[in-house]
Structure formats: structure tokens, C-alpha cells
Motif scaffolding. Structure first.
Motif, mmCIF file in Angstrom:
data_model
loop_
_atom_site.group_PDB
_atom_site.id
_atom_site.type_symbol
_atom_site.label_atom_id
_atom_site.label_comp_id
_atom_site.label_asym_id
_atom_site.label_seq_id
_atom_site.Cartn_x
_atom_site.Cartn_y
_atom_site.Cartn_z
ATOM 1 N N PRO A 72 -19.603 -23.669 -7.540
ATOM 2 C CA PRO A 72 -19.865 -22.671 -6.481
ATOM 3 C C PRO A 72 -21.610 -22.624 -6.848
ATOM 4 N N ASP A 73 -22.301 -22.377 -5.595
ATOM 5 C CA ASP A 73 -23.902 -22.183 -5.922
ATOM 6 C C ASP A 73 -24.098 -20.414 -6.065
ATOM 7 N N ASN A 74 -23.117 -19.676 -5.956
ATOM 8 C CA ASN A 74 -23.135 -18.147 -6.368
ATOM 9 C C ASN A 74 -24.074 -17.578 -5.567
ATOM 10 N N ASP A 75 -24.346 -17.883 -4.194
ATOM 11 C CA ASP A 75 -24.913 -17.133 -3.151
ATOM 12 C C ASP A 75 -23.826 -16.321 -2.357
ATOM 13 N N TRP A 76 -23.272 -15.549 -2.845
ATOM 14 C CA TRP A 76 -22.067 -15.139 -2.371
ATOM 15 C C TRP A 76 -22.235 -14.208 -1.060
ATOM 16 N N LYS A 77 -21.391 -14.331 -0.125
ATOM 17 C CA LYS A 77 -21.302 -13.560 1.170
ATOM 18 C C LYS A 77 -20.146 -12.839 1.012
ATOM 19 N N THR A 78 -20.370 -11.423 1.215
ATOM 20 C CA THR A 78 -19.017 -10.734 1.451
ATOM 21 C C THR A 78 -18.443 -10.620 2.852
ATOM 22 N N LEU A 79 -17.027 -10.846 2.869
ATOM 23 C CA LEU A 79 -16.283 -11.046 4.154
ATOM 24 C C LEU A 79 -15.602 -9.952 4.505
ATOM 25 N N SER A 80 -15.130 -9.108 3.499
ATOM 26 C CA SER A 80 -14.072 -7.934 3.638
ATOM 27 C C SER A 80 -14.354 -7.026 2.134
ATOM 28 N N THR A 81 -14.587 -5.721 2.419
ATOM 29 C CA THR A 81 -14.628 -4.800 1.284
ATOM 30 C C THR A 81 -13.464 -3.612 1.551
ATOM 31 N N TRP A 82 -12.714 -3.330 0.533
ATOM 32 C CA TRP A 82 -11.661 -2.515 0.722
ATOM 33 C C TRP A 82 -11.815 -1.432 -0.548
ATOM 34 N N LYS A 136 -11.018 -7.964 15.012
ATOM 35 C CA LYS A 136 -9.911 -8.099 14.068
ATOM 36 C C LYS A 136 -10.058 -7.238 12.747
ATOM 37 N N ARG A 137 -11.347 -6.805 12.413
ATOM 38 C CA ARG A 137 -11.842 -6.102 11.034
ATOM 39 C C ARG A 137 -11.369 -4.639 11.482
ATOM 40 N N PHE A 138 -11.624 -4.204 12.696
ATOM 41 C CA PHE A 138 -11.180 -2.921 12.985
ATOM 42 C C PHE A 138 -9.692 -2.401 12.801
ATOM 43 N N LYS A 189 -15.355 3.611 4.240
ATOM 44 C CA LYS A 189 -14.775 2.315 4.740
ATOM 45 C C LYS A 189 -15.251 1.879 5.959
ATOM 46 N N LEU A 190 -15.172 3.010 7.085
ATOM 47 C CA LEU A 190 -15.705 2.539 8.253
ATOM 48 C C LEU A 190 -17.011 1.880 8.265
ATOM 49 N N GLY A 191 -17.831 2.575 7.762
ATOM 50 C CA GLY A 191 -19.224 2.250 7.456
ATOM 51 C C GLY A 191 -19.536 0.847 6.796
ATOM 52 N N ALA A 192 -18.629 0.573 5.829
ATOM 53 C CA ALA A 192 -18.676 -0.753 5.214
ATOM 54 C C ALA A 192 -18.406 -1.844 5.809
ATOM 55 N N ILE A 193 -17.358 -1.611 6.947
ATOM 56 C CA ILE A 193 -16.742 -2.771 7.900
ATOM 57 C C ILE A 193 -18.145 -2.834 8.820
ATOM 58 N N LYS A 224 -23.323 10.892 11.018
ATOM 59 C CA LYS A 224 -22.183 10.914 9.805
ATOM 60 C C LYS A 224 -21.860 9.408 9.423
ATOM 61 N N LEU A 225 -21.880 8.610 10.431
ATOM 62 C CA LEU A 225 -21.511 7.060 10.077
ATOM 63 C C LEU A 225 -22.503 6.528 9.436
ATOM 64 N N ALA A 226 -23.821 6.613 9.734
ATOM 65 C CA ALA A 226 -25.015 5.873 9.346
ATOM 66 C C ALA A 226 -25.332 6.131 7.933
ATOM 67 N N GLU A 227 -24.747 7.368 7.326
ATOM 68 C CA GLU A 227 -24.966 7.453 6.126
ATOM 69 C C GLU A 227 -24.096 6.485 5.080
ATOM 70 N N HIS A 228 -23.348 5.761 5.882
ATOM 71 C CA HIS A 228 -22.577 4.876 5.134
ATOM 72 C C HIS A 228 -22.974 3.549 5.286
ATOM 73 N N PHE A 229 -23.919 3.085 6.097
ATOM 74 C CA PHE A 229 -24.672 1.840 6.416
ATOM 75 C C PHE A 229 -25.555 1.198 5.377
ATOM 76 N N ASN A 230 -25.418 -0.032 5.142
ATOM 77 C CA ASN A 230 -26.378 -0.651 4.280
ATOM 78 C C ASN A 230 -28.029 -0.558 4.900
ATOM 79 N N ASP A 231 -28.925 -0.885 4.110
ATOM 80 C CA ASP A 231 -30.379 -0.929 4.622
ATOM 81 C C ASP A 231 -30.478 -1.725 5.826
ATOM 82 N N GLU A 232 -29.728 -2.844 5.809
ATOM 83 C CA GLU A 232 -30.048 -3.872 6.858
ATOM 84 C C GLU A 232 -29.335 -3.207 8.167
ATOM 85 N N LEU A 233 -28.203 -2.751 8.140
ATOM 86 C CA LEU A 233 -27.851 -2.183 9.404
ATOM 87 C C LEU A 233 -28.386 -0.915 9.797
ATOM 88 N N ARG A 234 -28.855 -0.241 8.806
ATOM 89 C CA ARG A 234 -29.410 1.341 9.138
ATOM 90 C C ARG A 234 -30.651 1.065 9.953
#
Length: 269
Positions: A72-82, A136-138, A189-193, A224-234
Motif C-alpha cells: 500500500p502506498d499509505n496515501d489513505w483516503k477515508t470512505l466512511s467514519t462512524w 446511500k451514506r445518509f 456524525k452527520l458533519g463527518a458524513i 450548528k452543523l458547520a461546527e463539525h465540518f472539516n476545514d476543506e468543507l467549511r
């Protein structure tokens, strides 16, 4: 009855292993960082998948990266987080996560990744998660979407990503965010999705997330929701909010003038 996180991890990884075995993946012998994380790794010729549990953040993560000749090249991309807190989480929660991860490694995007060459993805390239995958993620937040997605797939081809999001996902967001039964962890959890799918999404998916879903919220709900966004989405969401409730005029396509030669030829013909 609650289920201890290591047992939940075993249950989830067994589900993922069984699904990936159908496509020729092999489970490799790897170990996590002591008592800080649990890791399972599955590899094929071109693609690797990993299930990771981080003890401090209490997160179950499905991720992927390309394979090289050295592994693995270890450039990991996250597909789903719970979130998985074994103080309150049950076997049913673990089953849901396992089913979600199985879907993540068996959808059309996963099949595309399996056919990719060993070349590394260039920085700045778009993701390959499409609007159907986004919908489907939702389901993990709004279970009733599963049936609505099935109806959409039965009635329309191709999947109407923007229309489906506007009619079926957006109307559910505000009531959920404003519900007294929804905790801060639920919003996290919703913000992470949102964040994960924006990072992994193709151009259409990213546009649906910002202009259709996020811009369906009023300012209080958005905050309320944006507090849980990462920097890119924010950053992307902040830009998209400028166009909320504004009609964007389509680009005017200039009509090319006929050349004198073409006009003369048509008259003679």
C-alpha cells in the motif's frame, strides 16, 4: 447489551473480509499501535482497504489507497467514519457499521478503484464517489432513505442525484438538526458524513453537498452543523452560502456568425 470495541471490530472486519474475498482480496497480518488502535488490512493487485478503530477518538474508519510494488502506498483516503463508544454502543450498532463498510467496498466506485492501475492519484484530482453513493451514506442517519433510493433506482436511469437530494435528503436535515433528541455526537456524525463525502466526491457530488444540501439550511441550522465540518468543507460551504437563495444566470452561449462563404454556398445550392 453493549459490545466491547474489540469484539465489534472483529465483527465488522469479518463482514468486510467476506465481501472482499469475493473479489480476490487477501487479508494481511498487521497490528495496530499498541492499545491506541486496531487495524485490519485487505489487499489486491491494485487496491488496498483498511478498517481502523482509534481508541482515543472512538472511531471506526473504512479507508482505501492504491497498491504499489512494495505494498500500500499509505496515501489513505477515508470512505466512511462512524463513532463507536462501547459504553453505549451495541451489537446492532456494530452490525450497521459492518453493513455500511460492506456497501463501501462493493459499490460502483469500489469496482472502479479495483480496475485502476498502480499509479498514484495526483494531488488535486477529483474523487470518484458519485451522487448515488452520497445518497446511500445518509441511510445511516435516515434509514427510510434506503427504500426511497431503491424507488429512485427502479424508476430512473441514470440516478437523479441533485433531484433526489433536493426532494428526499434536504427536507430531512433541518428537522433532524433541530430535534431535541439529537445530541452533539449525532451532529458530529452527520458533519463527518458531509466532510468525508465532500472530500471523496466527484464534481456533481460536491455541488450537491454545498448548493443543494447545505444551502437548504437556514443560518442557525447551518452554524450548528458547520461546527463539525472539516476545514476543506467549511471553506467550500462558506463560499456556497453567498449564493443561497440567489438565482445564478446560466452562461449565455454566443452564436457563431455564418461566414460569407457558407452563406453564398447555401444560396447557390
Amino acid at each position: 447489551m453493549t459490545l466491547e470495541y474489540s469484539k465489534a471490530f472483529d465483527l465488522i472486519t469479518e463482514k468486510v473480509e467476506a465481501e472482499l474475498a469475493k473479489s480476490g482480496f487477501t487479508r494481511e497480518k498487521v497490528s495496530g499501535s499498541g492499545d491506541k488502535e486496531l487495524v485490519a488490512l485487505f489487499t489486491s493487485e491494485n487496491v488496498a482497504y483498511s478498517v481502523l478503530y482509534t481508541v482515543d477518538k472512538q472511531q471506526m474508519i473504512l479507508r482505501t489507497c492504491p497498491m504499489t510494488e512494495d505494498g500500500p502506498d499509505n496515501d489513505w483516503k477515508t470512505l466512511s467514519t462512524w463513532l463507536y463508544d462501547d459504553v453505549v454502543s451495541t451489537q446492532k450498532d456494530a452490525e450497521s457499521i459492518g453493513n455500511d463498510f460492506v456497501d463501501g467496498v462493493s459499490n460502483s466506485g469500489a469496482l472502479k478503484r479495483a480496475k485502476q492501475t498502480k499509479s498514484k492519484k495526483k494531488k488535486g484530482d477529483d474523487g470518484n464517489a458519485d451522487p448515488r453513493f452520497l445518497a446511500k451514506r445518509f441511510v445511516v442517519v435516515f434509514p427510510e432513505l434506503k427504500e426511497e433510493i431503491q424507488m429512485e433506482e427502479d424508476c430512473y436511469d441514470p440516478f437523479r442525484g441533485a433531484t433526489f437530494a433536493k426532494e428526499h435528503i434536504a427536507p430531512k436535515l433541518a428537522p433532524y438538526i433541530n430535534s431535541h433528541h439529537v445530541s452533539n455526537k449525532d451532529l458530529e456524525k452527520l458533519g463527518a458524513i458531509f466532510s468525508t463525502q465532500y472530500g471523496n466526491g466527484d464534481v456533481d457530488t460536491r455541488a450537491i453537498i454545498t448548493t443543494v444540501l447545505i444551502n437548504s439550511l437556514d443560518d442557525a441550522e447551518y452554524q450548528k452543523l458547520a461546527e463539525h465540518f472539516n476545514d476543506e468543507l467549511r471553506i467550500a460551504a462558506k463560499f456556497a452560502r453567498k449564493y443561497k437563495d440567489k438565482e445564478v444566470k446560466p452562461e449565455v452561449v454566443k452564436v457563431k456568425k455564418q461566414s460569407k462563404f457558407t452563406t453564398l454556398r447555401d444560396q447557390q445550392g
